[in-house]
Write a protein that holds these residues in place. Sequence first.
Motif, PDB file in Angstrom:
ATOM      1  N   GLY A   1     -73.443   9.801  -6.416  1.00 45.43           N
ATOM      2  CA  GLY A   1     -72.624  10.963  -6.069  1.00 45.43           C
ATOM      3  C   GLY A   1     -72.079  11.735  -7.249  1.00 45.43           C
ATOM      4  O   GLY A   1     -71.226  12.610  -7.072  1.00 45.43           O
ATOM      5  N   ALA A   2     -72.540  11.429  -8.456  1.00 43.32           N
ATOM      6  CA  ALA A   2     -72.108  12.230  -9.606  1.00 43.32           C
ATOM      7  C   ALA A   2     -72.782  13.604  -9.520  1.00 43.32           C
ATOM      8  O   ALA A   2     -73.864  13.731  -8.935  1.00 43.32           O
ATOM      9  CB  ALA A   2     -72.490  11.532 -10.903  1.00 43.32           C
ATOM     10  N   GLU A   3     -72.135  14.620 -10.111  1.00 43.51           N
ATOM     11  CA  GLU A   3     -72.705  15.980 -10.026  1.00 43.51           C
ATOM     12  C   GLU A   3     -73.564  16.262 -11.255  1.00 43.51           C
ATOM     13  O   GLU A   3     -73.079  16.243 -12.383  1.00 43.51           O
ATOM     14  CB  GLU A   3     -71.561  16.995  -9.938  1.00 43.51           C
ATOM     15  N   LEU A   4     -74.860  16.509 -11.012  1.00 42.73           N
ATOM     16  CA  LEU A   4     -75.779  16.789 -12.117  1.00 42.73           C
ATOM     17  C   LEU A   4     -75.559  18.237 -12.584  1.00 42.73           C
ATOM     18  O   LEU A   4     -75.836  19.173 -11.845  1.00 42.73           O
ATOM     19  CB  LEU A   4     -77.213  16.583 -11.630  1.00 42.73           C
ATOM     20  N   VAL A   5     -75.039  18.373 -13.809  1.00 37.50           N
ATOM     21  CA  VAL A   5     -74.704  19.708 -14.313  1.00 37.50           C
ATOM     22  C   VAL A   5     -75.898  20.337 -15.018  1.00 37.50           C
ATOM     23  O   VAL A   5     -76.140  21.534 -14.927  1.00 37.50           O
ATOM     24  CB  VAL A   5     -73.520  19.603 -15.307  1.00 37.50           C
ATOM     25  N   CYS A   6     -76.654  19.543 -15.743  1.00 32.84           N
ATOM     26  CA  CYS A   6     -77.863  20.061 -16.392  1.00 32.84           C
ATOM     27  C   CYS A   6     -78.820  18.915 -16.685  1.00 32.84           C
ATOM     28  O   CYS A   6     -78.421  17.751 -16.692  1.00 32.84           O
ATOM     29  CB  CYS A   6     -77.524  20.831 -17.673  1.00 32.84           C
ATOM     30  N   GLY A   7     -80.078  19.258 -16.914  1.00 34.61           N
ATOM     31  CA  GLY A   7     -81.089  18.247 -17.231  1.00 34.61           C
ATOM     32  C   GLY A   7     -81.455  17.430 -16.009  1.00 34.61           C
ATOM     33  O   GLY A   7     -81.525  17.951 -14.892  1.00 34.61           O
ATOM     34  N   GLY A   8     -81.737  16.145 -16.244  1.00 35.81           N
ATOM     35  CA  GLY A   8     -82.006  15.243 -15.132  1.00 35.81           C
ATOM     36  C   GLY A   8     -83.476  14.961 -14.896  1.00 35.81           C
ATOM     37  O   GLY A   8     -83.834  14.236 -13.972  1.00 35.81           O
ATOM     38  N   LYS A   9     -84.355  15.540 -15.756  1.00 30.63           N
ATOM     39  CA  LYS A   9     -85.792  15.344 -15.504  1.00 30.63           C
ATOM     40  C   LYS A   9     -86.547  14.974 -16.787  1.00 30.63           C
ATOM     41  O   LYS A   9     -86.088  15.246 -17.893  1.00 30.63           O
ATOM     42  CB  LYS A   9     -86.410  16.652 -14.987  1.00 30.63           C
ATOM     43  N   ARG A  10     -87.738  14.461 -16.571  1.00 34.61           N
ATOM     44  CA  ARG A  10     -88.682  14.303 -17.675  1.00 34.61           C
ATOM     45  C   ARG A  10     -89.090  15.710 -18.121  1.00 34.61           C
ATOM     46  O   ARG A  10     -89.261  16.604 -17.275  1.00 34.61           O
ATOM     47  CB  ARG A  10     -89.902  13.524 -17.188  1.00 34.61           C
ATOM     48  N   TYR A  11     -89.269  15.905 -19.419  1.00 35.96           N
ATOM     49  CA  TYR A  11     -89.657  17.222 -19.926  1.00 35.96           C
ATOM     50  C   TYR A  11     -91.154  17.188 -20.261  1.00 35.96           C
ATOM     51  O   TYR A  11     -91.603  16.326 -21.019  1.00 35.96           O
ATOM     52  CB  TYR A  11     -88.838  17.541 -21.181  1.00 35.96           C
ATOM     53  N   THR A  12     -91.908  18.128 -19.653  1.00 37.55           N
ATOM     54  CA  THR A  12     -93.369  18.089 -19.836  1.00 37.55           C
ATOM     55  C   THR A  12     -93.938  19.429 -20.319  1.00 37.55           C
ATOM     56  O   THR A  12     -95.149  19.588 -20.387  1.00 37.55           O
ATOM     57  CB  THR A  12     -94.055  17.716 -18.503  1.00 37.55           C
ATOM     58  N   GLU A  13     -93.042  20.379 -20.647  1.00 40.54           N
ATOM     59  CA  GLU A  13     -93.545  21.709 -21.052  1.00 40.54           C
ATOM     60  C   GLU A  13     -94.045  21.720 -22.491  1.00 40.54           C
ATOM     61  O   GLU A  13     -93.845  20.768 -23.237  1.00 40.54           O
ATOM     62  CB  GLU A  13     -92.411  22.738 -20.880  1.00 40.54           C
ATOM     63  N   ASN A  14     -94.661  22.847 -22.872  1.00 39.28           N
ATOM     64  CA  ASN A  14     -95.090  23.072 -24.261  1.00 39.28           C
ATOM     65  C   ASN A  14     -95.876  21.909 -24.853  1.00 39.28           C
ATOM     66  O   ASN A  14     -95.623  21.471 -25.971  1.00 39.28           O
ATOM     67  CB  ASN A  14     -93.878  23.363 -25.155  1.00 39.28           C
ATOM     68  N   GLY A  15     -96.790  21.356 -24.078  1.00 46.07           N
ATOM     69  CA  GLY A  15     -97.655  20.283 -24.588  1.00 46.07           C
ATOM     70  C   GLY A  15     -96.979  18.921 -24.653  1.00 46.07           C
ATOM     71  O   GLY A  15     -97.498  17.999 -25.286  1.00 46.07           O
ATOM     72  N   CYS A  16     -95.820  18.773 -24.023  1.00 44.51           N
ATOM     73  CA  CYS A  16     -95.096  17.495 -24.101  1.00 44.51           C
ATOM     74  C   CYS A  16     -95.451  16.552 -22.946  1.00 44.51           C
ATOM     75  O   CYS A  16     -94.788  15.532 -22.753  1.00 44.51           O
ATOM     76  CB  CYS A  16     -93.588  17.751 -24.110  1.00 44.51           C
TER      77      CYS A  16
ATOM     78  N   THR B   1     -83.667  22.519 -28.079  1.00 48.04           N
ATOM     79  CA  THR B   1     -85.132  22.533 -28.161  1.00 48.04           C
ATOM     80  C   THR B   1     -85.659  21.099 -28.102  1.00 48.04           C
ATOM     81  O   THR B   1     -85.074  20.184 -28.679  1.00 48.04           O
ATOM     82  CB  THR B   1     -85.614  23.210 -29.457  1.00 48.04           C
ATOM     83  N   ILE B   2     -86.784  20.936 -27.387  1.00 48.89           N
ATOM     84  CA  ILE B   2     -87.361  19.596 -27.180  1.00 48.89           C
ATOM     85  C   ILE B   2     -88.805  19.616 -27.662  1.00 48.89           C
ATOM     86  O   ILE B   2     -89.544  20.577 -27.377  1.00 48.89           O
ATOM     87  CB  ILE B   2     -87.327  19.210 -25.680  1.00 48.89           C
ATOM     88  N   GLY B   3     -89.221  18.596 -28.386  1.00 48.24           N
ATOM     89  CA  GLY B   3     -90.610  18.551 -28.834  1.00 48.24           C
ATOM     90  C   GLY B   3     -90.861  17.367 -29.749  1.00 48.24           C
ATOM     91  O   GLY B   3     -89.951  16.561 -29.996  1.00 48.24           O
ATOM     92  N   PRO B   4     -92.084  17.250 -30.286  1.00 46.12           N
ATOM     93  CA  PRO B   4     -92.407  16.145 -31.183  1.00 46.12           C
ATOM     94  C   PRO B   4     -91.504  16.156 -32.412  1.00 46.12           C
ATOM     95  O   PRO B   4     -91.195  17.233 -32.941  1.00 46.12           O
ATOM     96  CB  PRO B   4     -93.855  16.427 -31.593  1.00 46.12           C
ATOM     97  N   GLY B   5     -91.103  14.983 -32.842  1.00 46.20           N
ATOM     98  CA  GLY B   5     -90.200  14.877 -33.985  1.00 46.20           C
ATOM     99  C   GLY B   5     -90.706  15.600 -35.218  1.00 46.20           C
ATOM    100  O   GLY B   5     -89.918  16.155 -35.988  1.00 46.20           O
ATOM    101  N   MET B   6     -92.025  15.623 -35.420  1.00 50.21           N
ATOM    102  CA  MET B   6     -92.602  16.256 -36.611  1.00 50.21           C
ATOM    103  C   MET B   6     -92.348  17.760 -36.623  1.00 50.21           C
ATOM    104  O   MET B   6     -92.412  18.400 -37.665  1.00 50.21           O
ATOM    105  CB  MET B   6     -94.100  15.973 -36.705  1.00 50.21           C
ATOM    106  N   GLU B   7     -92.063  18.358 -35.446  1.00 51.46           N
ATOM    107  CA  GLU B   7     -91.781  19.803 -35.386  1.00 51.46           C
ATOM    108  C   GLU B   7     -90.300  20.104 -35.557  1.00 51.46           C
ATOM    109  O   GLU B   7     -89.870  21.240 -35.431  1.00 51.46           O
ATOM    110  CB  GLU B   7     -92.300  20.376 -34.055  1.00 51.46           C
ATOM    111  N   ASN B   8     -89.518  19.061 -35.827  1.00 48.87           N
ATOM    112  CA  ASN B   8     -88.083  19.198 -36.048  1.00 48.87           C
ATOM    113  C   ASN B   8     -87.337  19.923 -34.924  1.00 48.87           C
ATOM    114  O   ASN B   8     -86.575  20.868 -35.186  1.00 48.87           O
ATOM    115  CB  ASN B   8     -87.813  19.900 -37.384  1.00 48.87           C
TER     116      ASN B   8
END
Length: 494
Positions: free
Chosen positions: A348-363, A315-322
């Motif tokens: 040439g490394a293989e991106l398995v997951c992630g790789g982007k800025r996260y902007t959902e849920n008000g972030c 889960t990703i979000g503001p620190g205050m939301e733990n």
Amino acid sequence: MEIVKNYINGVWKESVSGKTEEVIGPADGSVIGVVTDSLPQDAEEAIAAAKKSFYTDRTWRDMPGVARAGILYRIAELIDENAHDLAVTDTLDNGKPLREAEGDVSDAAECFRYYAGLIDKPEGGAYATNNGFGEMLNMTVKEPVGVCAQITPWNYPLLMSCWKLAPCLAAGNSLVFKPSSKAPLSTAKLFHLFEEAGLPAGTANLVLGSGSNVGNVFAESEDVDMITFTGSTKVGQGIARAAAGNLKKVGLELGGKSPVVIFDDCDLEAAVEWVMIGIFFNGGQVCSATSRLIIQDGIHDAFIKRLAEKASKVTIGPGMENPDLGPVVSEDQMNKILSYIRTGIEEGAELVCGGKRYTENGCDKGYYIEPTVFDHCSPDMRIVKEEIFGPVLSVLTFHTEEEAVALANDTEYGLAGAVITRDGARALRVTRELRAGITWINCDQPTFCQAPWGGYKKSGIGRELSVQGLDEYQETKQININLHPENPVGWYVH
Ligand code: NAD
């Protein structure tokens, strides 16, 4: 907003510059504080205050150890009493989840208690000698170094300050201190607690500002007897060069690119958890983060599959939301990490997951990055060699134990390393081969103030924490006593 000020010679005051700097909260980019922005003159004034405190007033230095311990115990108590406020301050300032900040505050209080407990247990030696100079007694005693300058980074704002301040004060030194301008607020609050605890004026002086205006003056000053720095290797190298002017003592806690080595026989679920702690805790902004996963070929596929599943559920979000993962500290830091992710893809490394800025849920206004794993990396890639200081893991594969050791040590850094296997003898064998100062077996990241902390190679010089950490802030003096002053004997007396 009230301006957060310098604390020099027991007085809270703004910089002579009259200028201020805004402190930006990484959760949403808003202004969470305003601090005075110091000039070299402020740093010089603070050094003069520390010098007077140590060499002229001598109040702290000459105070009996038990009385000094009393003040340090009081500081620990005040940290506990203000724990919530300090934790919220670090969460807003640095971005880390609140429960991580609460852990830092509790460790900070423990650090002061630990060093308070050591002050009245001084260590020394006595040796009876009788060589060519006759019968003598040689004693060694410990003394404070003098005026110490201390500079910290932003990743553990309160805790890194306490790792330096507690042993330095315990040893009886006077000091000047500069926290990172990216996260200075909790350290300023700590200095208010010093005042409340009764630390004599001039003993600990706080200067808020940039590395070039303040840190550099500390490093170059002829009136500073010792400088301790935690931060990047590049800045640390500059500090060591500047410190050469008066050959002040230097303590450096620098960067890392630490390995976690995983063998086929591990408990897969537990190992995945440790790897995630090793790279996603504090958003990967940890000097000892195990940012290189070195994994045996037999377990590779199952492990990466499970790691990717779990990483994508973080889960990703503001620190205050733990959340599991908060924002990284600043827009600059976010852009630097994203640029490394682009480099990994280009290499040439293989991106398995992630790789982007996260902007959902008000972030969208904050500085969030998805937990990122790169597989099939090779040792020459920049994402394998350079410290990224974000939630980005690079994976390398090995077949034999010798290959694992060679890959683990193929780095200019030497801060930390972890080994995960059910084979105890192998765990110890591989760990002994790691050229690193902090190692873990079947775990990753646990840290205690009772054990020494520091790196080999370009990860630093000296150790913090433990009895050794106190020793760094002390000089050792030998006193030779001639037991027969009336009867000199020696090689030149016939
Ligand atoms: P940084 O080197 O950019 O800054 C660290 C501190 O040095 C800050 O207070 C900064 O203002 C100051 N500074 C900058 N330029 C200076 C100069 N020319 N002279 C004197 N001071 C100067 O590091 P950062 O980005 O704040 O922190 C991240 C780095 O810290 C990473 O490399 C990380 O590995 C390292 N770190 C190491 C440890 C450890 O224990 N080894 C712990 C935490 C962080």
